[in-house]
Design a protein around this motif. Structure first.
Motif, PDB file in Angstrom:
ATOM      1  N   LYS A 140      14.922  58.827  13.924  1.00 35.98           N
ATOM      2  CA  LYS A 140      15.586  57.535  14.093  1.00 35.98           C
ATOM      3  C   LYS A 140      16.993  57.588  13.503  1.00 35.98           C
ATOM      4  N   ALA A 141      17.153  58.191  12.333  1.00 41.76           N
ATOM      5  CA  ALA A 141      18.479  58.294  11.707  1.00 41.76           C
ATOM      6  C   ALA A 141      19.403  59.151  12.563  1.00 41.76           C
ATOM      7  N   TRP A 142      18.901  60.281  13.076  1.00 41.71           N
ATOM      8  CA  TRP A 142      19.724  61.139  13.937  1.00 41.71           C
ATOM      9  C   TRP A 142      20.126  60.398  15.191  1.00 41.71           C
ATOM     10  N   LYS A 143      19.156  59.729  15.835  1.00 42.17           N
ATOM     11  CA  LYS A 143      19.427  58.978  17.061  1.00 42.17           C
ATOM     12  C   LYS A 143      20.468  57.887  16.799  1.00 42.17           C
ATOM     13  N   ASP A 144      20.332  57.179  15.691  1.00 39.15           N
ATOM     14  CA  ASP A 144      21.294  56.119  15.363  1.00 39.15           C
ATOM     15  C   ASP A 144      22.692  56.691  15.146  1.00 39.15           C
ATOM     16  N   ARG A 145      22.789  57.858  14.498  1.00 37.56           N
ATOM     17  CA  ARG A 145      24.104  58.495  14.293  1.00 37.56           C
ATOM     18  C   ARG A 145      24.729  58.882  15.629  1.00 37.56           C
ATOM     19  N   VAL A 146      23.920  59.463  16.522  1.00 40.73           N
ATOM     20  CA  VAL A 146      24.430  59.863  17.833  1.00 40.73           C
ATOM     21  C   VAL A 146      24.898  58.639  18.614  1.00 40.73           C
ATOM     22  N   LEU A 147      24.087  57.587  18.626  1.00 41.01           N
ATOM     23  CA  LEU A 147      24.459  56.379  19.363  1.00 41.01           C
ATOM     24  C   LEU A 147      25.677  55.696  18.753  1.00 41.01           C
ATOM     25  N   ASP A 148      25.791  55.702  17.420  1.00 41.33           N
ATOM     26  CA  ASP A 148      26.990  55.138  16.780  1.00 41.33           C
ATOM     27  C   ASP A 148      28.227  55.926  17.188  1.00 41.33           C
ATOM     28  N   PHE A 149      28.107  57.249  17.210  1.00 40.52           N
ATOM     29  CA  PHE A 149      29.224  58.095  17.633  1.00 40.52           C
ATOM     30  C   PHE A 149      29.640  57.761  19.064  1.00 40.52           C
ATOM     31  N   VAL A 150      28.651  57.615  19.942  1.00 43.12           N
ATOM     32  CA  VAL A 150      28.946  57.294  21.347  1.00 43.12           C
ATOM     33  C   VAL A 150      29.597  55.921  21.443  1.00 43.12           C
ATOM     34  N   ARG A 151      29.053  54.945  20.731  1.00 41.83           N
ATOM     35  CA  ARG A 151      29.597  53.576  20.804  1.00 41.83           C
ATOM     36  C   ARG A 151      31.008  53.477  20.234  1.00 41.83           C
ATOM     37  N   GLN A 152      31.375  54.362  19.334  1.00 42.68           N
ATOM     38  CA  GLN A 152      32.722  54.344  18.761  1.00 42.68           C
ATOM     39  C   GLN A 152      33.720  55.141  19.602  1.00 42.68           C
ATOM     40  N   SER A 153      33.233  55.840  20.602  1.00 42.25           N
ATOM     41  CA  SER A 153      34.133  56.662  21.414  1.00 42.25           C
ATOM     42  C   SER A 153      34.994  55.776  22.306  1.00 42.25           C
ATOM     43  N   ARG A 154      36.152  56.270  22.633  1.00 42.36           N
ATOM     44  CA  ARG A 154      37.079  55.522  23.488  1.00 42.36           C
ATOM     45  C   ARG A 154      36.491  55.227  24.873  1.00 42.36           C
ATOM     46  N   PRO A 155      35.863  56.204  25.560  1.00 40.23           N
ATOM     47  CA  PRO A 155      35.290  55.882  26.874  1.00 40.23           C
ATOM     48  C   PRO A 155      34.247  54.760  26.802  1.00 40.23           C
ATOM     49  N   TRP A 156      33.408  54.777  25.781  1.00 36.51           N
ATOM     50  CA  TRP A 156      32.396  53.739  25.646  1.00 36.51           C
ATOM     51  C   TRP A 156      33.060  52.377  25.455  1.00 36.51           C
ATOM     52  N   ARG A 157      34.059  52.324  24.581  1.00 36.78           N
ATOM     53  CA  ARG A 157      34.739  51.048  24.335  1.00 36.78           C
ATOM     54  C   ARG A 157      35.417  50.540  25.595  1.00 36.78           C
ATOM     55  N   LEU A 158      36.030  51.441  26.370  1.00 34.97           N
ATOM     56  CA  LEU A 158      36.692  51.026  27.610  1.00 34.97           C
ATOM     57  C   LEU A 158      35.689  50.478  28.628  1.00 34.97           C
ATOM     58  N   VAL A 159      34.587  51.178  28.798  1.00 35.60           N
ATOM     59  CA  VAL A 159      33.558  50.718  29.735  1.00 35.60           C
ATOM     60  C   VAL A 159      32.970  49.391  29.258  1.00 35.60           C
ATOM     61  N   HIS A 160      32.742  49.280  27.969  1.00 33.95           N
ATOM     62  CA  HIS A 160      32.187  48.044  27.416  1.00 33.95           C
ATOM     63  C   HIS A 160      33.149  46.869  27.640  1.00 33.95           C
ATOM     64  N   ALA A 161      34.425  47.081  27.403  1.00 37.61           N
ATOM     65  CA  ALA A 161      35.420  46.027  27.630  1.00 37.61           C
ATOM     66  C   ALA A 161      35.489  45.663  29.111  1.00 37.61           C
ATOM     67  N   PHE A 162      35.457  46.667  29.985  1.00 38.45           N
ATOM     68  CA  PHE A 162      35.469  46.411  31.430  1.00 38.45           C
ATOM     69  C   PHE A 162      34.257  45.574  31.834  1.00 38.45           C
ATOM     70  N   ASN A 163      33.096  45.922  31.317  1.00 35.32           N
ATOM     71  CA  ASN A 163      31.875  45.179  31.638  1.00 35.32           C
ATOM     72  C   ASN A 163      31.960  43.734  31.169  1.00 35.32           C
ATOM     73  N   ARG A 164      32.507  43.508  29.977  1.00 30.74           N
ATOM     74  CA  ARG A 164      32.665  42.128  29.488  1.00 30.74           C
ATOM     75  C   ARG A 164      33.590  41.335  30.398  1.00 30.74           C
ATOM     76  N   ARG A 165      34.716  41.955  30.806  1.00 31.50           N
ATOM     77  CA  ARG A 165      35.652  41.262  31.705  1.00 31.50           C
ATOM     78  C   ARG A 165      35.002  40.988  33.050  1.00 31.50           C
ATOM     79  N   ALA A 166      34.256  41.945  33.582  1.00 35.00           N
ATOM     80  CA  ALA A 166      33.595  41.754  34.870  1.00 35.00           C
ATOM     81  C   ALA A 166      32.549  40.642  34.778  1.00 35.00           C
TER      82      ALA A 166
END
Length: 176
Positions: A140-166
């Motif tokens: 669980k700790a490893w998975k959370d670290r990996v997911l936090d890393f992904v969520r902090q990445s620029r592509p993730w933030r861009l897609v997330h912002a696009f989805n909110r706007r859409a």
């Protein structure tokens, strides 16, 4: 009698070890993201089935299982879905890509719903298995670290912002 020797300092991972872990993480991230997205809502959907008497009895039975029975009940849906996934591969190999994808998606959704619900019912029991209790928090700790890393990445933030706007645009369009 000699005191137990300490294992000493850990050797840094080799380049191959780092590469292997990176490849493993990259291949696993889409699965982790799906599980993270679908785990709670699909488990809640499966929990609604408890209104049915037979399903409610099955859930009560699951809650009463001993630790190793709970582990088997948790892993059983994964094993039962293997033939369905083989069917999807068969469909792919015979040129029915759409049907293969549909079977895989349906199996993944159903499997995640059932496994998530079973896990909710037997998690406490599973924690009585020493090996599970030791490794599940690490996973669980490893998975959370990996997911936090992904969520902090620029592509993730861009897609997330696009989805909110859409989504905002969709709501405005529906409200107009």
């Amino acid at each position: 009698m000699q005191p137990p020797s300490s294992p000493g300092p850990r050797r840094p991972p080799s380049r191959f070890g780092k590469l292997l872990r990176t490849v493993f993480a990259v291949l696993l991230v889409p699965l982790l993201l799906f599980e993270e997205w679908g785990w709670e809502p699909l488990a809640a959907l499966a929990a609604r089935l408890a209104r049915l008497p037979l399903w409610a009895r099955a859930e009560a039975w699951l809650r009463g299982l001993p630790p190793w029975g709970a582990l088997l009940a948790f892993l059983l849906p994964v094993l039962l879905l293997l033939p369905v996934k083989v069917l999807a591969l068969f469909l792919f190999s015979h040129g029915h890509a759409g049907s293969g994808v549909a079977v895989l998606v349906a199996a993944k959704l159903a499997g995640t719903a059932v496994v998530a619900r079973i896990f909710q019912l037997v998690e406490g029991t599973l924690m009585r298995i020493p090996l599970f209790a030791r490794w599940y928090p690490r996973w669980k700790a490893w998975k959370d670290r990996v997911l936090d890393f992904v969520r902090q990445s620029r592509p993730w933030r861009l897609v997330h912002a696009f989805n909110r706007r859409a989504l905002r645009a969709w709501r405005r369009l529906r409200g107009a």
